[in-house]
Enzyme design. Structure first.
Site, PDB file in Angstrom:
ATOM      1  N   LYS A  53       0.838  -1.207   0.000  1.00 35.77           N
ATOM      2  CA  LYS A  53       0.000   0.000   0.000  1.00 35.77           C
ATOM      3  C   LYS A  53       0.871   1.254   0.000  1.00 35.77           C
ATOM      4  O   LYS A  53       0.571   2.222  -0.702  1.00 35.77           O
ATOM      5  CB  LYS A  53      -0.975  -0.039   1.185  1.00 35.77           C
ATOM      6  CG  LYS A  53      -2.068  -1.080   0.953  1.00 35.77           C
ATOM      7  CD  LYS A  53      -2.915  -1.403   2.168  1.00 35.77           C
ATOM      8  CE  LYS A  53      -3.817  -2.597   1.832  1.00 35.77           C
ATOM      9  NZ  LYS A  53      -4.590  -3.103   2.955  1.00 35.77           N
ATOM     10  N   GLN A  97      -5.023  -1.645   8.918  1.00 33.72           N
ATOM     11  CA  GLN A  97      -4.802  -2.985   8.364  1.00 33.72           C
ATOM     12  C   GLN A  97      -5.426  -4.030   9.283  1.00 33.72           C
ATOM     13  O   GLN A  97      -5.115  -4.116  10.453  1.00 33.72           O
ATOM     14  CB  GLN A  97      -3.286  -3.231   8.205  1.00 33.72           C
ATOM     15  CG  GLN A  97      -2.934  -4.551   7.551  1.00 33.72           C
ATOM     16  CD  GLN A  97      -3.462  -4.659   6.118  1.00 33.72           C
ATOM     17  OE1 GLN A  97      -3.372  -3.725   5.330  1.00 33.72           O
ATOM     18  NE2 GLN A  97      -4.034  -5.810   5.782  1.00 33.72           N
ATOM     19  N   ASP A 120     -11.198   2.489   3.325  1.00 28.61           N
ATOM     20  CA  ASP A 120     -11.394   1.050   3.182  1.00 28.61           C
ATOM     21  C   ASP A 120     -12.884   0.740   3.006  1.00 28.61           C
ATOM     22  O   ASP A 120     -13.258  -0.385   2.671  1.00 28.61           O
ATOM     23  CB  ASP A 120     -10.873   0.338   4.437  1.00 28.61           C
ATOM     24  CG  ASP A 120      -9.911  -0.774   4.106  1.00 28.61           C
ATOM     25  OD1 ASP A 120      -9.693  -1.016   2.909  1.00 28.61           O
ATOM     26  OD2 ASP A 120      -9.397  -1.398   5.049  1.00 28.61           O
TER      27      ASP A 120
END
Ligand code: NAD
Length: 288
Positions: A53, A97, A120
């Site tokens: 990422k 994450q 997200d």
């Protein structure tokens, strides 16, 4: 080969386009978009995903700030950090994450993250918007899959689709995306009886279970589109998906490889979400 849906190339292309757009904003004096990336602990797979990422941010022209936190961090400290990032006008996106350690209340974390920065797309607000057909920031893996299908001009309207796996991160948002695209959707999970009955009837199968060779070609309908979300490691340490690629390849009309299919599309969807979150601020004129 035409039937392989190449997520890697498409993802690079999307990232390059985001880069070009960001450069235009930069030229007229805007600051660069910024993504805060929170990693708790040092799970091997999570470290790899986070690294990818950060690399994608660099290629997109997005500043990525790394918050690498110890496994032992408590709920309050993490909540305070998210609160601080929510209030910081220079942060456009916050990425946490997953999975988080078991002592962390993941639902609480998702509830407090600001919906406009939830790149997200997994907060209850953004999931709710998707369910109500008014999506804002959409969960990255399912958005990446829809983008992949659409860029290959695969018409999925009215298809009989099957989602295998009902996780909050992949399966559930995927089923909502497919519904939004006009598909008939079945979602199955670990308690479903007679899996092959459902697979044999599906025109489009999306597999997100986390088990190597979970689906073989013998139960795939001729001409079906098969999307493999799984990321698993075999005994040699090689990355494998959830489907048995060779046998499914022979039956399918389109198929995603692992690696090089859904994984890169998830990352470019994250870059896209960060960019649109930034752009929204520009349009509201409070970004300089
Ligand atoms: P998860 O472990 O949260 O959920 C797995 C799902 O599979 C559950 O809903 C479970 O009910 C279902 N399942 C388990 N056994 C089953 C069975 N026998 N029959 C039918 N369903 C069964 O998984 P997840 O977060 O959705 O991840 C799944 C896989 O996808 C993992 O390999 C993960 O690493 C990978 N993944 C990839 C990406 C990507 O970008 N490519 C993103 C997220 C997850």
């Amino acid at each position: 080969m035409k039937k392989i849906l190449d997520g890697k190339n498409l993802s690079n292309y999307i990232i390059y386009n985001i880069y070009k757009k960001i450069q235009k904003y930069k030229k007229i004096g805007y600051r660069l978009p910024t993504l805060a990336v929170i990693l708790v602990g040092n799970n091997k797979s999570s470290l790899l995903y986070v690294k990818r990422k950060h690399i994608a941010c660099k290629a997109s022209g997005i500043i990525s700030l790394a918050y690498n936190l110890p496994y032992s961090i408590n709920n309050n400290t993490l909540l305070k950090l998210i609160d601080k990032l929510n209030k910081d006008n220079k942060i456009d996106g916050i990425l946490i994450q997953f999975p988080l350690p078991l002592h962390i209340n993941t639902n609480k974390i998702l509830e407090i993250i600001s919906p406009e920065k939830d790149v997200d797309g997994l907060s209850p607000y953004n999931i709710g918007r998707l369910c109500q057909r008014i999506p804002l920031l959409r969960p990255c893996t399912s958005l990446g899959i829809i983008t992949l299908l659409s860029k290959y001009k695969i018409n999925i309207l009215g298809l009989n689709t099957l989602v295998i796996g009902a996780s909050n991160i992949v399966g559930r948002p995927m089923s909502m995306e497919l519904l939004l695209s006009g598909c008939t959707v079945t979602i199955i999970h670990r308690f479903t009886k007679n899996l092959s009955y459902y697979v044999k009837k599906a025109d489009l199968v999306i597999v997100s279970v986390g088990k190597i060779n979970f689906i073989y070609g013998n139960i795939i309908k001729y001409g079906a589109i098969v999307i493999d979300v799984g990321i698993n490691y075999n005994y040699n340490g090689d990355i494998k998906g959830d489907i048995n690629f060779n046998s499914v390849y022979n039956k399918s009309s389109y198929i995603t490889p692992v690696p090089g299919g859904v994984g890169p599309m998830t990352i470019s969807a994250l870059m896209y979400n960060t960019f649109i979150s930034y752009k929204k601020k520009i349009n509201n004129n409070y970004i300089l």
